[in-house]
Write an enzyme that holds these catalytic residues in place. Structure first.
Site, PDB file in Angstrom:
ATOM      1  N   PHE A  60      97.740  42.765  13.460  1.00  0.00           N
ATOM      2  CA  PHE A  60      98.883  42.571  14.744  1.00  0.00           C
ATOM      3  C   PHE A  60      99.353  43.452  15.855  1.00  0.00           C
ATOM      4  O   PHE A  60      99.391  44.928  15.679  1.00  0.00           O
ATOM      5  CB  PHE A  60     100.471  42.788  14.039  1.00  0.00           C
ATOM      6  CG  PHE A  60     101.310  42.326  14.880  1.00  0.00           C
ATOM      7  CD1 PHE A  60     102.060  40.370  14.445  1.00  0.00           C
ATOM      8  CD2 PHE A  60     102.851  43.172  15.057  1.00  0.00           C
ATOM      9  CE1 PHE A  60     103.206  40.111  15.602  1.00  0.00           C
ATOM     10  CE2 PHE A  60     103.609  42.689  15.793  1.00  0.00           C
ATOM     11  CZ  PHE A  60     103.921  41.371  16.215  1.00  0.00           C
ATOM     12  N   ASP A 105      95.610  51.186  17.637  1.00  0.00           N
ATOM     13  CA  ASP A 105      96.380  50.436  17.298  1.00  0.00           C
ATOM     14  C   ASP A 105      97.375  51.360  16.768  1.00  0.00           C
ATOM     15  O   ASP A 105      98.033  50.911  15.267  1.00  0.00           O
ATOM     16  CB  ASP A 105      96.781  49.183  17.204  1.00  0.00           C
ATOM     17  CG  ASP A 105      98.192  48.201  17.322  1.00  0.00           C
ATOM     18  OD1 ASP A 105      98.400  48.893  17.007  1.00  0.00           O
ATOM     19  OD2 ASP A 105      98.621  47.226  16.726  1.00  0.00           O
ATOM     20  N   LYS A 143     107.279  52.365  19.194  1.00  0.00           N
ATOM     21  CA  LYS A 143     107.828  52.827  17.803  1.00  0.00           C
ATOM     22  C   LYS A 143     108.826  54.055  17.679  1.00  0.00           C
ATOM     23  O   LYS A 143     109.798  54.137  18.609  1.00  0.00           O
ATOM     24  CB  LYS A 143     107.138  52.587  16.745  1.00  0.00           C
ATOM     25  CG  LYS A 143     106.895  50.543  16.262  1.00  0.00           C
ATOM     26  CD  LYS A 143     107.141  50.302  14.652  1.00  0.00           C
ATOM     27  CE  LYS A 143     106.929  49.063  14.989  1.00  0.00           C
ATOM     28  NZ  LYS A 143     107.731  48.027  15.179  1.00  0.00           N
TER      29      LYS A 143
HETATM   30  C1  LIG Z   1     100.623  47.371  14.767  1.00  0.00           C
HETATM   31  C2  LIG Z   1     101.740  47.449  15.917  1.00  0.00           C
HETATM   32  N1  LIG Z   1     101.405  47.098  17.203  1.00  0.00           N
HETATM   33  C3  LIG Z   1     101.882  46.740  18.083  1.00  0.00           C
HETATM   34  C4  LIG Z   1     103.385  45.708  17.241  1.00  0.00           C
HETATM   35  C5  LIG Z   1     103.730  45.542  18.866  1.00  0.00           C
HETATM   36  O1  LIG Z   1     105.534  45.919  18.948  1.00  0.00           O
HETATM   37  P1  LIG Z   1     106.087  46.417  19.842  1.00  0.00           P
HETATM   38  O2  LIG Z   1     107.311  45.121  18.950  1.00  0.00           O
HETATM   39  O3  LIG Z   1     107.040  46.904  20.844  1.00  0.00           O
HETATM   40  O4  LIG Z   1     105.917  45.673  21.489  1.00  0.00           O
HETATM   41  C6  LIG Z   1     103.823  46.447  16.313  1.00  0.00           C
HETATM   42  C7  LIG Z   1     104.818  46.088  15.831  1.00  0.00           C
HETATM   43  O5  LIG Z   1     105.367  45.409  15.140  1.00  0.00           O
HETATM   44  C8  LIG Z   1     102.953  47.059  15.398  1.00  0.00           C
HETATM   45  O6  LIG Z   1     102.956  46.709  14.029  1.00  0.00           O
END
Ligand SMILES: Cc1ncc(COP(=O)(O)O)c(C=O)c1O
Length: 420
Positions: free
Chosen positions: A148, A233, A262
């Site tokens: 994700f 990520d 986050k």
């Molecule tokens: C691993 C990862 N990447 C990207 C995101 C997306 O982040 P945002 O909601 O700040 O766009 C999340 C959100 O949960 C995530 O867990």
């Protein structure tokens, strides 16, 4: 199945706020029936003044706990001084934060944005442009099934779960997905002609599935061999969530690009893409920008977060708490028949259930035990406590889960609507 609740439902005032919200805010996110108005440490309070133990940490944004005094003070100070300047000028907190992130990770430079999705968009644009500039026709980007990466079109194209993508096709072309921890799939996918690979070291939204070290090491080798940008990520895994400041430090494998968001600014919106020196020239002047990215307020908050982590033993204490949580989860798995598996790393854990009990359990934990936990699927609970979590709080949470799981030993669950 016993469904009586120990706490009363929302007051008429809280119910009215929920009704207004549902009337005027778009319904793209299913929510738990709670208006949260205040937070401190691992506790949040609802509009009726009821306190809850938060094993969700603001969806992974409050690793230091809610409203950490150092973060709040930094925000106050900067709110008074300078809220925002355009990125056509220099600003102090952005430069200082970039230096601190690079010194804490690997040599290079940082691009700042406002969210995890944007941090990943930056990384994906960089990978594509890197592939294009090398003149090898290397526009393809490899991502991981069930990974994700966010909801914008590029990040969504990298996201490997159909349910998030449904109805949004055609997505950005050129993405290929490989199975997590499948070495053979890596060998086939990471070949000349690929610009980048994006991977979470622990797949959070998918249900907390860690990548194994051998697989990550092989990805590193193949990316180096074929000049592919390896992107970790770390939006969810960083800032101590998996033990060290960044999860890659646990694996001993350094990426070319790391994305953060986050918890980086302790609850203030921020996104950061850390880029290794060899790739920094890919994003030259005019190639990429963000109006609010690197805003003084957010960067000052992130500097306060780094100060707290660098000048306290919080990371060590969080590792001890993670060990304790691990042991208590193993007990839970042995004692409770509905638990099929517990897994995870550091303070990022999942409980896999035999049946579709996650909705009912999150509801009961909230209503009967004043405990907030998340689910990532109908059978998967996710625990993301703040790094400051105490053994006593872990006991409370595990005790609540044990008590509720015991009622499911011989009964089918009452079907309920999704809550996430
Ligand atoms: C691993 C990862 N990447 C990207 C995101 C997306 O982040 P945002 O909601 O700040 O766009 C999340 C959100 O949960 C995530 O867990």
């Amino acid at each position: 199945v016993e469904t009586d609740v120990a706490t009363p439902g929302p007051s008429p005032q809280q119910a009215a706020e929920i009704a207004r919200f549902d009337r005027y805010v778009i319904g793209s996110i299913a929510r738990q029936a709670l208006v949260l108005v205040r937070g401190a440490g691992s506790t949040v309070w609802d509009g009726d003044g009821r306190a809850y133990l938060d094993f969700y940490a603001g969806r992974g944004t409050a690793n230091l706990g809610h409203c950490h005094p150092a973060v709040v003070m930094a925000v106050h100070r900067h709110a008074d001084r300078l809220l925002h300047v355009g990125n056509d000028f220099y600003s102090r907190p952005q430069g200082e934060l970039a230096e601190r992130l690079v010194r804490a990770s690997f040599d290079g430079q940082v691009f700042f944005s406002n969210s995890g999705a944007e941090a990943n968009e930056t990384a994906l644009k960089l990978a594509r442009r890197h592939g294009t500039l090398t003149g090898r026709g290397g526009e393809a980007i490899v991502a991981v099934t069930r990974g994700f990466h966010g909801r914008t079109m590029g990040a969504l194209s990298a996201t490997g779960t159909d349910s998030y993508r449904d109805g949004f096709e055609p997505l950005v072309p050129g993405f290929r997905h490989v199975e997590l921890n499948d070495l053979g799939a890596l060998e086939g996918a990471l070949e000349p002609g690929v610009g980048g690979m994006i991977v979470e070291l622990v797949q959070g939204e998918a249900g907390v599935y860690p990548a194994n070290s051998e697989w990550i090491r092989r990805a590193r080798e193949l990316c180096s061999k074929h000049d592919i940008a390896l992107i970790f990520d770390e939006v969810q895994t960083a800032i101590g969530r998996c033990g060290p400041l960044f999860a890659y430090q646990r694996y001993g494998v350094t990426p070319d690009v790391m994305t953060l968001a986050k918890s980086l600014a302790g609850g203030v919106p921020i996104g950061a893409t850390v880029i290794a020196t060899r790739l920094c020239s890919v994003l030259g002047p005019g190639t990429h920008a963000s109006t609010f990215g690197g805003a003084p307020l957010a960067c000052a908050a992130a500097l306060a977060v780094l100060d707290v982590l660098e000048h306290s033993d919080l990371l060590e204490r969080a590792s001890a708490a993670a060990e304790y949580l691990d042991a208590r989860l193993s007990d839970l798995a042995s004692a409770c028949a509905p638990v099929v598996e517990v897994r995870g790393v550091g303070l990022m854990r999942a409980i896999e259930l035999r049946d579709d009990l996650a909705d009912e359990l999150t509801r009961r934990c909230r209503e009967r035990h004043a405990l907030l936990i998340a689910k990532t699927g109908p059978r998967t609970l996710r625990l993301l406590p703040a790094l400051i979590v105490t053994n006593g709080e872990i006991d409370l949470a595990i005790g609540a889960l044990e008590e509720e799981l015991a009622t499911f030993e011989h009964h089918a669950p009452r079907p309920e609507q999704g809550t996430q």
